[in-house]
Design a protein around this motif. Sequence first.
Motif, PDB file in Angstrom:
ATOM      1  N   ALA A   1       0.728  -1.275   0.106  1.00  0.00           N
ATOM      2  CA  ALA A   1      -0.014   0.052   0.091  1.00  0.00           C
ATOM      3  C   ALA A   1       0.911   1.322   0.044  1.00  0.00           C
ATOM      4  O   ALA A   1       1.920   1.228   0.570  1.00  0.00           O
ATOM      5  CB  ALA A   1      -0.940  -0.176   1.321  1.00  0.00           C
ATOM      6  N   TYR A   2       0.404   2.243  -0.747  1.00  0.00           N
ATOM      7  CA  TYR A   2       0.929   3.677  -0.785  1.00  0.00           C
ATOM      8  C   TYR A   2       2.362   3.744  -1.068  1.00  0.00           C
ATOM      9  O   TYR A   2       3.311   4.331  -1.016  1.00  0.00           O
ATOM     10  CB  TYR A   2       0.816   4.200   0.649  1.00  0.00           C
ATOM     11  N   LEU A   3       2.824   2.759  -2.175  1.00  0.00           N
ATOM     12  CA  LEU A   3       4.079   2.610  -2.657  1.00  0.00           C
ATOM     13  C   LEU A   3       4.180   3.862  -3.810  1.00  0.00           C
ATOM     14  O   LEU A   3       5.055   4.520  -3.732  1.00  0.00           O
ATOM     15  CB  LEU A   3       4.416   1.406  -3.130  1.00  0.00           C
ATOM     16  N   PHE A   4       3.180   3.615  -4.764  1.00  0.00           N
ATOM     17  CA  PHE A   4       3.337   4.524  -5.910  1.00  0.00           C
ATOM     18  C   PHE A   4       2.471   5.574  -5.808  1.00  0.00           C
ATOM     19  O   PHE A   4       1.191   5.521  -5.325  1.00  0.00           O
ATOM     20  CB  PHE A   4       3.155   3.717  -7.261  1.00  0.00           C
ATOM     21  N   ARG A   5       2.633   6.866  -6.343  1.00  0.00           N
ATOM     22  CA  ARG A   5       1.789   8.169  -6.048  1.00  0.00           C
ATOM     23  C   ARG A   5       0.860   8.038  -6.990  1.00  0.00           C
ATOM     24  O   ARG A   5      -0.507   8.257  -6.913  1.00  0.00           O
ATOM     25  CB  ARG A   5       2.517   9.275  -6.067  1.00  0.00           C
TER      26      ARG A   5
ATOM     27  N   GLN B   1      -4.721 -10.704   0.770  1.00  0.00           N
ATOM     28  CA  GLN B   1      -5.292 -10.511   2.137  1.00  0.00           C
ATOM     29  C   GLN B   1      -4.555  -9.718   2.994  1.00  0.00           C
ATOM     30  O   GLN B   1      -5.282  -9.032   3.857  1.00  0.00           O
ATOM     31  CB  GLN B   1      -5.436 -12.051   2.487  1.00  0.00           C
ATOM     32  N   PHE B   2      -3.344  -9.607   3.118  1.00  0.00           N
ATOM     33  CA  PHE B   2      -2.677  -8.665   3.916  1.00  0.00           C
ATOM     34  C   PHE B   2      -2.712  -7.128   3.610  1.00  0.00           C
ATOM     35  O   PHE B   2      -2.640  -6.314   4.691  1.00  0.00           O
ATOM     36  CB  PHE B   2      -0.930  -9.009   3.708  1.00  0.00           C
ATOM     37  N   LEU B   3      -3.175  -6.792   2.085  1.00  0.00           N
ATOM     38  CA  LEU B   3      -3.583  -5.452   2.190  1.00  0.00           C
ATOM     39  C   LEU B   3      -4.693  -5.178   2.757  1.00  0.00           C
ATOM     40  O   LEU B   3      -4.904  -3.983   3.279  1.00  0.00           O
ATOM     41  CB  LEU B   3      -3.669  -5.336   0.507  1.00  0.00           C
ATOM     42  N   GLY B   4      -5.573  -6.117   2.800  1.00  0.00           N
ATOM     43  CA  GLY B   4      -7.131  -5.657   3.390  1.00  0.00           C
ATOM     44  C   GLY B   4      -6.741  -5.594   4.964  1.00  0.00           C
ATOM     45  O   GLY B   4      -7.145  -4.658   5.420  1.00  0.00           O
TER      46      GLY B   4
ATOM     47  N   LYS C   1       0.259   5.803   7.263  1.00  0.00           N
ATOM     48  CA  LYS C   1       1.069   5.403   8.474  1.00  0.00           C
ATOM     49  C   LYS C   1       0.708   3.905   9.087  1.00  0.00           C
ATOM     50  O   LYS C   1       1.589   3.225   8.967  1.00  0.00           O
ATOM     51  CB  LYS C   1       0.980   6.480   9.487  1.00  0.00           C
ATOM     52  N   PHE C   2      -0.459   3.726   9.073  1.00  0.00           N
ATOM     53  CA  PHE C   2      -0.948   2.319   9.474  1.00  0.00           C
ATOM     54  C   PHE C   2      -0.686   1.429   8.688  1.00  0.00           C
ATOM     55  O   PHE C   2       0.026   0.240   9.319  1.00  0.00           O
ATOM     56  CB  PHE C   2      -2.443   2.349   9.621  1.00  0.00           C
TER      57      PHE C   2
ATOM     58  N   TYR D   1       3.019  -3.327   7.245  1.00  0.00           N
ATOM     59  CA  TYR D   1       4.049  -3.743   6.257  1.00  0.00           C
ATOM     60  C   TYR D   1       5.333  -4.233   6.600  1.00  0.00           C
ATOM     61  O   TYR D   1       6.036  -5.204   6.732  1.00  0.00           O
ATOM     62  CB  TYR D   1       4.248  -3.141   4.820  1.00  0.00           C
ATOM     63  N   LEU D   2       5.976  -2.838   7.220  1.00  0.00           N
ATOM     64  CA  LEU D   2       7.290  -3.131   7.840  1.00  0.00           C
ATOM     65  C   LEU D   2       7.812  -4.077   9.011  1.00  0.00           C
ATOM     66  O   LEU D   2       8.590  -4.801   9.228  1.00  0.00           O
ATOM     67  CB  LEU D   2       7.912  -1.720   8.264  1.00  0.00           C
ATOM     68  N   ALA D   3       6.438  -4.369   9.804  1.00  0.00           N
ATOM     69  CA  ALA D   3       6.714  -5.341  10.682  1.00  0.00           C
ATOM     70  C   ALA D   3       6.343  -6.623  10.399  1.00  0.00           C
ATOM     71  O   ALA D   3       6.480  -7.583  11.395  1.00  0.00           O
ATOM     72  CB  ALA D   3       5.457  -4.754  11.935  1.00  0.00           C
ATOM     73  N   SER D   4       5.866  -6.929   9.089  1.00  0.00           N
ATOM     74  CA  SER D   4       5.658  -8.208   8.743  1.00  0.00           C
ATOM     75  C   SER D   4       6.732  -9.171   7.960  1.00  0.00           C
ATOM     76  O   SER D   4       7.913  -8.505   7.825  1.00  0.00           O
ATOM     77  CB  SER D   4       4.501  -8.042   7.512  1.00  0.00           C
ATOM     78  N   ASP D   5       6.365 -10.274   7.958  1.00  0.00           N
ATOM     79  CA  ASP D   5       7.384 -11.123   7.233  1.00  0.00           C
ATOM     80  C   ASP D   5       7.735 -10.874   5.803  1.00  0.00           C
ATOM     81  O   ASP D   5       8.637 -10.957   5.354  1.00  0.00           O
ATOM     82  CB  ASP D   5       7.055 -12.569   7.153  1.00  0.00           C
ATOM     83  N   LEU D   6       6.680 -10.316   4.991  1.00  0.00           N
ATOM     84  CA  LEU D   6       6.900  -9.848   3.757  1.00  0.00           C
ATOM     85  C   LEU D   6       7.892  -8.890   3.436  1.00  0.00           C
ATOM     86  O   LEU D   6       8.800  -9.124   2.621  1.00  0.00           O
ATOM     87  CB  LEU D   6       5.121  -9.022   3.301  1.00  0.00           C
ATOM     88  N   ALA D   7       8.135  -7.758   4.471  1.00  0.00           N
ATOM     89  CA  ALA D   7       9.308  -6.917   4.399  1.00  0.00           C
ATOM     90  C   ALA D   7      10.676  -7.415   4.461  1.00  0.00           C
ATOM     91  O   ALA D   7      11.581  -6.844   3.841  1.00  0.00           O
ATOM     92  CB  ALA D   7       9.184  -5.709   5.283  1.00  0.00           C
TER      93      ALA D   7
END
Length: 328
Positions: free
Chosen positions: A108-112, A180-183, A302-303, A308-314
């Motif tokens: 989320a919120y990567l591209f403007r 699903q994580f995006l949701g 921010k949320f 994302y940064l706290a997830s395993d994905l990152a």
Amino acid sequence: MMLNLTRRHLFGATMLAAAVLAVPALAQDKPVLKFSAVFSEQDIRAEMTKKLAEGISENFKLEPYYGGNLFKQGTELVAIQRGNLQMGNIAPQDISKQIPEWSVLTSAYLFRDAAHLSAFFNSETGAEFKKMAEDKLGIHILGPTYFGARQVGLKPEKKINTPEDMAGIKLRMPGGDAWQFLGEALGANPVPVAYAEVYTALQTGAIDGQDNPLPNVKNMKFYEVMSQIVLTSHLIGYDLLVISKEVWDKMTPEQQQSFQTAADEAMKWSEEQHVAQEKSLLDEFKAAGLEIYEPDQEAFRKFAQEKYLASDLAKSWPEGILEKVAGM
């Protein structure tokens, strides 16, 4: 005399028949590229596909299938890898299932906006991601097909201002961990539902909402079973126009250049159409009785980013990738 005339006529007729039969045979020699997409035939991207077909018609015949009628959403990539499909409009989320590094391109919120998206895929960093997909998945990425910023559309009339307001909202998301994580990153309770089933799910209350760009909401008539649109703009919606690497590698350099040019022109036209339609649809949906408003986007951003940064994905994301993309 009569015998010679008859022979000449028979010979001429035989040659004519052979020539007539040769026409479809020559036509069949032109490679057929089966193309699969989940979007409908009324979608702007279907017209994009037609423009692509015209642009490559000298060397190839494009055979499009829409609405997931040939391969269901999420299965197109595997179909290409197995040789059952030559081209597809592939979601980056499907690529991330096989290449974890790609999950950053689904965050989320990567591209403007559409221009930022194009700038990335035309950059050196974008080329590295495309090569990664080519080497590991056997696909050649022609470019991104922008289809609008994703917005939250809800049936309940509950006012949404922050991610906390999304608590308990059953939000339809496509299947797959990245979706699903995006949701979850929006604060909602994600529910996997096939694209073609969203309208009925909203109508019956099986889900409370969905997230899609406005042109999709229009095409699929989701607005008929919604009360509001929350302009979260949480994800720049795009798929990737992809062709089998095996097919691509068999082309001559001239054919590859011509093919890429045709794809670039078709994708650019589609992008322009989507951007224009997004602007006009806001007024159209308001006239249809929907409430449309912008929530606290900074709170959502921010949320989501913290999630994302706290997830395993990152953990799989290339070092410094967020800074690189933000600086483009």
